[in-house]
Design an enzyme around this catalytic site. Structure first.
Site, PDB file in Angstrom:
ATOM      1  CG  HIS A  78     -93.339  22.500 -37.726  1.00  0.00           C
ATOM      2  ND1 HIS A  78     -92.339  22.895 -38.590  1.00  0.00           N
ATOM      3  CD2 HIS A  78     -94.361  23.367 -37.916  1.00  0.00           C
ATOM      4  CE1 HIS A  78     -92.751  23.972 -39.264  1.00  0.00           C
ATOM      5  NE2 HIS A  78     -93.967  24.274 -38.886  1.00  0.00           N
ATOM      6  CG  ASN A 151     -91.810  27.610 -41.884  1.00  0.00           C
ATOM      7  OD1 ASN A 151     -91.539  26.835 -40.976  1.00  0.00           O
ATOM      8  ND2 ASN A 151     -93.050  27.939 -42.195  1.00  0.00           N
ATOM      9  CG  HIS A 342     -94.097  31.287 -27.699  1.00  0.00           C
ATOM     10  ND1 HIS A 342     -94.772  31.857 -28.746  1.00  0.00           N
ATOM     11  CD2 HIS A 342     -94.789  31.621 -26.582  1.00  0.00           C
ATOM     12  CE1 HIS A 342     -95.830  32.516 -28.276  1.00  0.00           C
ATOM     13  NE2 HIS A 342     -95.861  32.384 -26.979  1.00  0.00           N
TER      14      HIS A 342
HETATM   15 FE1  HDE Z   1     -95.970  27.446 -36.556  1.00  0.00          FE
HETATM   16  N1  HDE Z   1     -96.693  26.234 -35.081  1.00  0.00           N
HETATM   17  N2  HDE Z   1     -97.813  28.292 -36.769  1.00  0.00           N
HETATM   18  N3  HDE Z   1     -95.338  28.570 -38.142  1.00  0.00           N
HETATM   19  N4  HDE Z   1     -94.205  26.596 -36.417  1.00  0.00           N
HETATM   20  C1  HDE Z   1     -96.008  25.295 -34.430  1.00  0.00           C
HETATM   21  O1  HDE Z   1     -96.050  24.940 -32.089  1.00  0.00           O
HETATM   22  C2  HDE Z   1     -98.797  28.203 -35.864  1.00  0.00           C
HETATM   23  C3  HDE Z   1     -96.048  29.498 -38.824  1.00  0.00           C
HETATM   24  C4  HDE Z   1     -93.071  26.914 -37.113  1.00  0.00           C
HETATM   25  O2  HDE Z   1     -89.327  22.723 -34.076  1.00  0.00           O
HETATM   26  C5  HDE Z   1     -96.759  24.700 -33.267  1.00  0.00           C
HETATM   27  O3  HDE Z   1     -94.835  23.815 -30.505  1.00  0.00           O
HETATM   28  C6  HDE Z   1     -99.860  29.114 -36.182  1.00  0.00           C
HETATM   29  C7  HDE Z   1     -95.197  30.302 -39.633  1.00  0.00           C
HETATM   30  C8  HDE Z   1     -91.999  26.014 -36.782  1.00  0.00           C
HETATM   31  O4  HDE Z   1     -90.703  22.743 -32.355  1.00  0.00           O
HETATM   32  C9  HDE Z   1     -98.074  25.486 -33.295  1.00  0.00           C
HETATM   33  C10 HDE Z   1     -99.455  29.777 -37.294  1.00  0.00           C
HETATM   34  C11 HDE Z   1     -93.930  29.808 -39.428  1.00  0.00           C
HETATM   35  C12 HDE Z   1     -92.526  25.152 -35.835  1.00  0.00           C
HETATM   36  C13 HDE Z   1     -97.884  26.413 -34.474  1.00  0.00           C
HETATM   37  C14 HDE Z   1     -98.176  29.238 -37.665  1.00  0.00           C
HETATM   38  C15 HDE Z   1     -94.058  28.731 -38.489  1.00  0.00           C
HETATM   39  C16 HDE Z   1     -93.888  25.539 -35.613  1.00  0.00           C
HETATM   40  C17 HDE Z   1     -96.860  23.191 -33.315  1.00  0.00           C
HETATM   41  C18 HDE Z   1    -100.189  30.905 -37.960  1.00  0.00           C
HETATM   42  C19 HDE Z   1     -92.629  30.273 -40.084  1.00  0.00           C
HETATM   43  C20 HDE Z   1     -91.824  23.973 -35.182  1.00  0.00           C
HETATM   44  C21 HDE Z   1     -95.939  22.655 -32.251  1.00  0.00           C
HETATM   45  C22 HDE Z   1    -100.901  30.525 -39.134  1.00  0.00           C
HETATM   46  C23 HDE Z   1     -92.170  31.570 -39.684  1.00  0.00           C
HETATM   47  C24 HDE Z   1     -91.008  24.392 -34.001  1.00  0.00           C
HETATM   48  C25 HDE Z   1     -95.518  23.821 -31.508  1.00  0.00           C
HETATM   49  C26 HDE Z   1     -90.285  23.191 -33.429  1.00  0.00           C
HETATM   50  C27 HDE Z   1     -94.748  24.914 -34.707  1.00  0.00           C
HETATM   51  C28 HDE Z   1     -98.809  27.323 -34.809  1.00  0.00           C
HETATM   52  C29 HDE Z   1     -97.478  29.639 -38.827  1.00  0.00           C
HETATM   53  C30 HDE Z   1     -92.912  27.980 -38.069  1.00  0.00           C
HETATM   54  C31 HDE Z   1     -99.339  24.678 -33.403  1.00  0.00           C
HETATM   55  C32 HDE Z   1    -101.155  29.291 -35.440  1.00  0.00           C
HETATM   56  C33 HDE Z   1     -95.595  31.505 -40.506  1.00  0.00           C
HETATM   57  C34 HDE Z   1     -90.573  26.028 -37.355  1.00  0.00           C
HETATM   58  O5  HDE Z   1     -98.257  26.230 -32.137  1.00  0.00           O
END
Ligand code: HDE
Length: 685
Positions: A78, A151, A342
């Site tokens: 992202h 998402n 978060h």
């Molecule tokens: Fe994320 N995700 N994600 N994700 N995610 C990040 O956090 C992660 C997942 C989502 O505009 C990171 O600060 C894991 C699902 C958005 O700043 C990180 C898993 C959904 C954003 C991370 C998921 C999301 C992130 C990277 C489990 C939809 C951007 C930068 C497999 C519900 C937020 C940060 C923004 C960002 C980890 C899965 C949505 C690496 C371990 C499911 C919208 O922490």
């Protein structure tokens, strides 16, 4: 007990941000960061005009050192995003289900910041790549920050967060040559997919039109993971969160998306920025699907499985409020880049479920932000600060801003009357839902998570014929770029479990062997999944108005007036930017040209032409029309423009609106055509 006065209203976040805004650069003497006035900012201090630069030039050292340290690591996923400020209002009290304060009173306006993003591309990649879009919202509530990190797709690629690093490594550019950027169209991605069949449902979404949104303003949002609502009595409901755009869900066509990537890589960002700037404030309604705890096992899928959605026809989405995005950020870095979301940031009344993906996410976000934002004090950055008071014994660390006064930095203490102190649930203390949990420590997946294809088939069954065709073509492009034949074949064989016709069609297009057996027994469909059934209007649609010298001023003005009345956004294009003279001497100003823009960045094209249009102009205008035509867009023509459309044999096709002398009926039809968005049944010859 807590005597802090909470000043909370819709402006509370704005007022807080105002304190940090540095607006006073106008008419001011330049200083160093230490406040010393600077006498010269273009020549470094040297020993003689042709001599070496001197170490004692503190201004040079400070300026360049600051510059050298300007970049922070981009988000590991992202990375590319666009943000906006806004407000959230609940429509009616949700007291029966949750005690979250921001969901009680329709008169309360909770400030929010939303960040939309692509997932896999770097910060400098293009907006319109085929990808999932992030839709993260921070609610600055009076009880602390609540983040809904969503998402634009309802499910996810995997069931357990332990697989996330593998998945992201496979999706990102390949490590040996850093190719390709911002796309899943390569061997490692599809290798991973074909080895992880739980991804089938999400891949269907990713190959669908949802992955190439026309606008961030026209996407749904899904919390994906299952959370809980907890009310005052401690009663829990499982809950899934939804955002529904009031403009409906709309997409680009893939060829168009790829071309926009070159013409305007900031297409989605620009669209969001410009519309907020113009006062077309995007509105998304917040919806919740709720399941009583006693019905946890009443479905033919596991409600904790993040590769499954809860069909909206079975579990209705209750619309409970809306966000209105009404202000662009002042500073991209300070706000959009430094905001930290978060899924673990919850307030009393919202709790977690045992969804294994969610549990893993609860670890990852804080952890990644500690490195990205340089230490444990990023909650003090203006965009991340809650609007309610913070009191605890956390201290020090890189970049600490708060000056904590006093002798005591520990709990329990007698020296400061044991303050700050925890408070009871009744006084607003967060108490985790008391769920009874039993089990062996085990690395395994529940049997109830093992059906990977039924909902992928449900998704396929729910698509309209053009949406199905787009999915097949998306597979043909993405898997067609894979070099390893065995990976391609595995993908085809995997999707034979979803639908045999789909798998055969992919196989034919990518040179694999069409499967002869497979298919799913699922016949159910969910109309809510098809974009064919979405809201449609001409509001904020961009329309190219193509004119040359000698154009028909009255005719063109009539079209522009009707478009503006419908809330569409006409933009005049010619072979050059500047004033263009009509046949009656009246003028209009072209703000774009065939060089700056092409038809892909518009939703519709109208060409009047002009008496003095050159043959080259006719070729450029015809190119505009033909490209809009193959992208199924509404097109319209009068005078020379009409003749050019007819010359290209497009005149009798669906979604083509020709104007005849003295009859303006075509304008109404053209505006209706713009509201219809695309003419998928148009025959392309
Ligand atoms: Fe994320 N995700 N994600 N994700 N995610 C990040 O956090 C992660 C997942 C989502 O505009 C990171 O600060 C894991 C699902 C958005 O700043 C990180 C898993 C959904 C954003 C991370 C998921 C999301 C992130 C990277 C489990 C939809 C951007 C930068 C497999 C519900 C937020 C940060 C923004 C960002 C980890 C899965 C949505 C690496 C371990 C499911 C919208 O922490």
């Amino acid at each position: 007990m807590n005597d802090d006065k909470i000043s909370f209203n819709e402006n509370s976040k704005n007022q807080q941000l105002e304190m940090f805004r540095a607006r006073d650069n106008q008419d001011k003497a330049m200083t160093t960061d230490q406040g010393v006035k600077i006498s010269e900012d273009e020549f470094s201090l040297k020993a003689g005009v042709r001599g070496p630069t001197l170490m004692e030039d503190f201004h040079f050292r400070e300026k360049v050192t600051h510059f050298d340290h300007e970049r922070i690591p981009e988000r590991v996923v992202h990375a590319r995003g666009a943000g906006a400020h806004g407000v959230f209002e609940v429509y009616e009290s949700m007291k029966a289900y949750t005690k979250a304060k921001f969901l009680q009173d329709p008169n309360v306006k909770t400030p929010v910041f939303v960040r939309f993003s692509t997932v896999i591309g770097s910060r400098g990649s293009k907006d319109t790549t085929r990808d999932v879009r992030g839709f993260a919202t921070k609610f600055y509530t009076e009880e602390g920050n609540y983040d809904l990190v969503a998402n634009n797709m309802a499910v996810f690629f995997m069931q357990d967060a332990l697989k996330f690093p593998d998945f992201v490594h496979a999706n990102k550019p390949e490590p040996h040559n850093e190719i390709p950027q911002a796309t899943a169209a390569h061997d490692t991605f599809w290798d991973w997919i074909s080895q992880n069949q739980e991804s089938a449902h999400m891949v269907m979404w990713a190959m669908s039109d949802r992955a190439i949104p026309r606008s961030f303003r026209m996407m749904e949002g899904f919390g994906v993971n299952t959370f809980r609502f907890i009310n005052d009595e401690g009663k829990a409901h499982f809950v899934k969160f939804h955002w529904k755009p009031t403009l409906g869900i709309h997409s680009l066509v893939f060829d168009e998306a790829e071309k926009i990537g070159g013409k305007d890589p900031d297409f989605n960002r620009r669209d969001l920025w410009e519309n907020i700037d113009m006062g077309n404030h995007p509105v998304f309604e917040l919806g919740v699907q709720m399941i009583e705890e006693k019905n946890e096992f009443a479905f033919d899928f596991d409600i904790l499985d993040p590769t499954k959605l809860w069909p909206e026809e079975d579990v209705p989405v209750r619309i409970i409020g809306k966000i209105t995005l009404n202000r662009n950020p002042d500073n991209f870095f300070a706000e959009t880049e430094q905001i930290a979301f978060h899924p673990g940031n919850v307030v009393p009344g919202i709790d977690f479920s045992n969804d294994p993906l969610l549990q893993g996410r609860l670890f990852s976000y804080l952890d990644t932000q500690l490195i990205r934002l340089g230490g444990p004090n990023f909650h003090e950055l203006p965009i991340n600060r809650p609007v309610c008071p913070i009191h605890n014994n956390q201290r020090d660390g890189y970049g600490r801003q708060t000056i904590n006064v006093g002798q005591v930095a520990y709990h329990r203490n007698a020296l400061a009357n044991n303050s700050p102190y925890p408070v009871s649930e009744q006084e607003g203390g967060y108490v985790h839902h008391q769920e009874k949990v039993e089990g062996h420590k085990i690395r395994a997946r529940s049997d109830s998570f093992k059906d990977h294809f039924s909902q992928a088939a449900l998704f396929w069954n729910s698509m309209s014929p053009p949406e199905k065709e787009h999915i097949i073509n998306a597979f043909a492009f993405e898997v067609g770029k894979v070099k390893d034949k065995s990976i391609k074949q595995r993908v085809v064989d995997m999707f034979a479990n979803v639908n045999l016709d789909l798998a055969k069609a992919i196989a034919v297009k990518i040179g694999s062997i069409p499967p002869t057996t497979g298919g799913s027994t699922v016949t159910k469909s969910s109309p809510a999944l098809s974009q064919e059934n979405t809201l449609k209007s001409a509001y904020t649609r961009k329309v190219a108005i193509v004119i040359a010298e000698g154009f028909d001023f009255n005719q063109v003005n009539a079209v522009i007036a009707a478009l503006q009345a419908a809330g569409a956004q006409p933009a005049i294009i010619s072979d050059k930017i500047g004033v263009i003279k009509g046949s009656d001497g009246n003028q209009l100003e072209a703000i774009k040209s065939f060089i700056t823009d092409s038809s892909v960045v518009f939703d519709a094209v109208y060409v009047d032409g002009g008496k003095y249009a050159s043959p080259l102009f006719e070729m450029d205008a015809s190119q505009f029309l033909k490209e809009a035509f193959i992208h199924y867009k509404p097109i319209s023509g009068t005078n020379e423009g009409k003749a050019w459309i007819e010359n290209e044999k497009m005149g009798n096709s669906l979604g083509v609106f020709l104007g005849y002398e003295g009859n303006n009926d075509f304008i109404v039809k053209f505006v209706q055509g713009i509201a219809a968005h695309r003419f998928w049944d148009r025959i392309l010859v």
